[in-house]
Motif scaffolding. Structure first.
Motif, mmCIF file in Angstrom:
data_model
loop_
_atom_site.group_PDB
_atom_site.id
_atom_site.type_symbol
_atom_site.label_atom_id
_atom_site.label_comp_id
_atom_site.label_asym_id
_atom_site.label_seq_id
_atom_site.Cartn_x
_atom_site.Cartn_y
_atom_site.Cartn_z
ATOM 1 N N THR A 6 -40.895 -13.718 -22.939
ATOM 2 C CA THR A 6 -41.846 -13.208 -23.925
ATOM 3 C C THR A 6 -42.289 -14.255 -24.645
ATOM 4 O O THR A 6 -43.359 -13.434 -25.458
ATOM 5 N N GLN A 27 -47.491 -14.514 -27.353
ATOM 6 C CA GLN A 27 -46.106 -13.439 -27.511
ATOM 7 C C GLN A 27 -46.200 -12.209 -26.861
ATOM 8 O O GLN A 27 -46.661 -10.973 -27.912
ATOM 9 N N ASP A 28 -45.773 -11.255 -26.428
ATOM 10 C CA ASP A 28 -45.344 -10.194 -25.310
ATOM 11 C C ASP A 28 -44.115 -9.951 -25.112
ATOM 12 O O ASP A 28 -43.059 -10.098 -24.683
ATOM 13 N N ILE A 29 -43.425 -9.029 -25.828
ATOM 14 C CA ILE A 29 -41.854 -8.971 -26.455
ATOM 15 C C ILE A 29 -41.336 -7.694 -24.971
ATOM 16 O O ILE A 29 -40.220 -7.872 -25.187
ATOM 17 N N ASP A 30 -42.162 -7.322 -24.911
ATOM 18 C CA ASP A 30 -42.255 -5.884 -24.087
ATOM 19 C C ASP A 30 -42.242 -6.530 -22.103
ATOM 20 O O ASP A 30 -41.801 -6.110 -21.326
ATOM 21 N N GLY A 31 -42.687 -8.368 -22.689
ATOM 22 C CA GLY A 31 -42.748 -8.801 -20.851
ATOM 23 C C GLY A 31 -43.925 -8.615 -20.750
ATOM 24 O O GLY A 31 -44.861 -7.631 -21.133
ATOM 25 N N ASN A 59 -37.067 -15.607 -24.983
ATOM 26 C CA ASN A 59 -36.731 -14.610 -24.549
ATOM 27 C C ASN A 59 -36.672 -13.560 -26.315
ATOM 28 O O ASN A 59 -35.266 -13.930 -26.256
ATOM 29 N N SER A 61 -36.504 -10.481 -26.361
ATOM 30 C CA SER A 61 -36.711 -9.195 -25.831
ATOM 31 C C SER A 61 -34.705 -8.956 -26.650
ATOM 32 O O SER A 61 -34.713 -7.760 -26.750
#
Length: 150
Positions: A6, A27-31, A59, A61
């Motif tokens: 993430t 950063q892309d918390i939900d992938g 990760n 998340s």
């Protein structure tokens, strides 16, 4: 087993302490897919300078966040960070190895004159096929950071 990545964070340190540390993050918390990234920084480095760069992969998340960098290092014979520049004056050299091939968690970035472009940072997963080439394997994460050399 593929991990969810993430967050990709790069810390740039000037070994001569002339320039302050620079920290950039994707950063892309939900992938992949879903919501837009919550952080997508621009790399801003001083012209005619040298930086030591360290990549951290997480990760986030899950709670607590999982440090995937440690796992990449444990499996370094199967991983390679790749860097591709477009329109920007910076040379990038990986400074760590798995004993045979470079890894790229640590690297040296040498900037030239002022310029604007991008740096693509990719993590390749290459179990049993690693030979130092970025053309092999599957891409675990790839981020095209806008980059400014000023």
């Amino acid at each position: 087993e593929e991990e969810l990545i993430t967050t990709l964070k790069i810390t740039f340190t000037d070994p001569d302490s002339v320039n302050p540390d620079v920290i950039v993050m994707f950063q892309d918390i939900d992938g992949p897919g879903g919501n837009e990234p919550t952080a997508f920084d621009t790399i801003r480095l001083k012209a005619m300078s040298t930086y030591q760069a360290t990549i951290e992969v997480l990760n986030e998340s899950v709670n607590p966040a999982e440090d995937i960098t440690a796992e990449i290092w444990e499996e370094k014979a199967s991983h390679l960070f790749c860097f591709a520049t477009t329109g920007v004056s910076v040379g990038i050299v990986r400074t760590d190895t798995d004993g045979t091939y470079e890894v790229g968690i640590n690297s040296k970035w040498t900037t030239g004159s002022a310029s604007t472009g991008s740096v693509m940072v990719s993590l390749k997963h290459q179990p049993g096929i690693k030979n130092g080439s970025c053309l092999l394997g599957e891409t675990d994460i790839e981020v095209n950071f806008p980059t400014i050399i000023e």
